[in-house]
Design an enzyme around this catalytic site. Structure first.
Site: not given
Ligand code: AMP
Length: 217
Positions: A13, A88, A122, A166
């Site tokens: 993404k 999410r 990554r 995750r």
């Molecule tokens: P990402 O960079 O999108 O993979 O997000 C990394 C981490 O940030 C996730 O594993 C969550 O701990 C937190 N996070 C990001 N977006 C959300 C969301 N919409 N709701 C809850 N936690 C989030």
């Protein structure tokens, strides 16, 4: 144009968002980036989010909705925006509906094998955020960003145990959003398995994105 990007962690993404941002000139808002920034600056919200983030768990909806709604109130979002990593959960999707009218949700999908490969390899530029992969999108010089010469690093939550958590969380809590947006008639699915090293990669994926967005123009 207000876009939501859906898809599991590692589907690419962030990379697709950088293409969309370049072409459609709308800000790319990643709640993961907002949390990383808040944690780096040790803000009260960043401190609260850290324990969840480090464990690969979702940060509670209340905090996440707060950080997102503050961000989309900023002037650069007046003409539209693209959300990456939000919503999410169904509660977040409901909250979003109250603050913005989403035009389209693009759902990127790929097999688990492709996902694990992308997540496990990554590496990201500390300076400009460009994303590389030790397996299928290697930088020209090891550890150095091709774009700006910045240092490349691996995210703390991208070790195998946390990656697995995750992905589980994604299947349980985020996948139902596909149905949620499908029912609203604004879901577009895009297969995202093209090898990121292929010379046609960017063109291929942008073609599919253009097609998904064409009904909006
Ligand atoms: P990402 O960079 O999108 O993979 O997000 C990394 C981490 O940030 C996730 O594993 C969550 O701990 C937190 N996070 C990001 N977006 C959300 C969301 N919409 N709701 C809850 N936690 C989030």
């Amino acid at each position: 144009m207000k876009i939501v990007l859906l898809g599991s962690p590692g589907v690419g993404k962030g990379t697709y968002a950088s293409f969309i941002k370049e072409k459609y000139k709308i800000p790319h808002i990643s709640t993961g980036d907002l949390f990383r920034e808040a944690m780096k600056n040790e803000t009260p919200l960043g401190k609260k989010a850290k324990e969840y983030y480090d464990a690969g768990k979702l940060v509670p909806d209340e905090l996440t909705i707060q950080i997102l709604s503050e961000r989309i109130k900023r002037p650069d979002c007046k003409g539209g925006f693209m959300l990456d990593g939000f919503p999410r959960t169904l509660a977040q999707a409901d909250a979003l509906e109250k603050i913005a009218k989403i035009d389209v949700t693009i759902n990127f999908f790929a097999s688990d094998k492709v996902i694990m490969q992308r997540l496990g390899g990554r590496i990201i530029c500390k300076n400009c955020g460009e994303i590389f992969n030790t397996v299928n999108r290697k930088p020209k010089k090891s550890g150095i960003c091709d774009k700006c010469g910045g240092e490349l690093y691996r995210r703390a939550d991208e070790v195998p145990e946390i990656i697995k958590k995750r992905l589980d969380t994604y299947h349980q809590q985020t996948k139902p959003l596909e149905e949620y947006y499908k029912k609203k008639g604004i879901l577009k699915n895009i297969r995202a398995e093209t090898d990121m090293n292929a010379s046609t990669f960017k063109v291929d994926i942008l073609d599919r994105i253009d097609e998904a967005l064409s009904s909006l123009r």
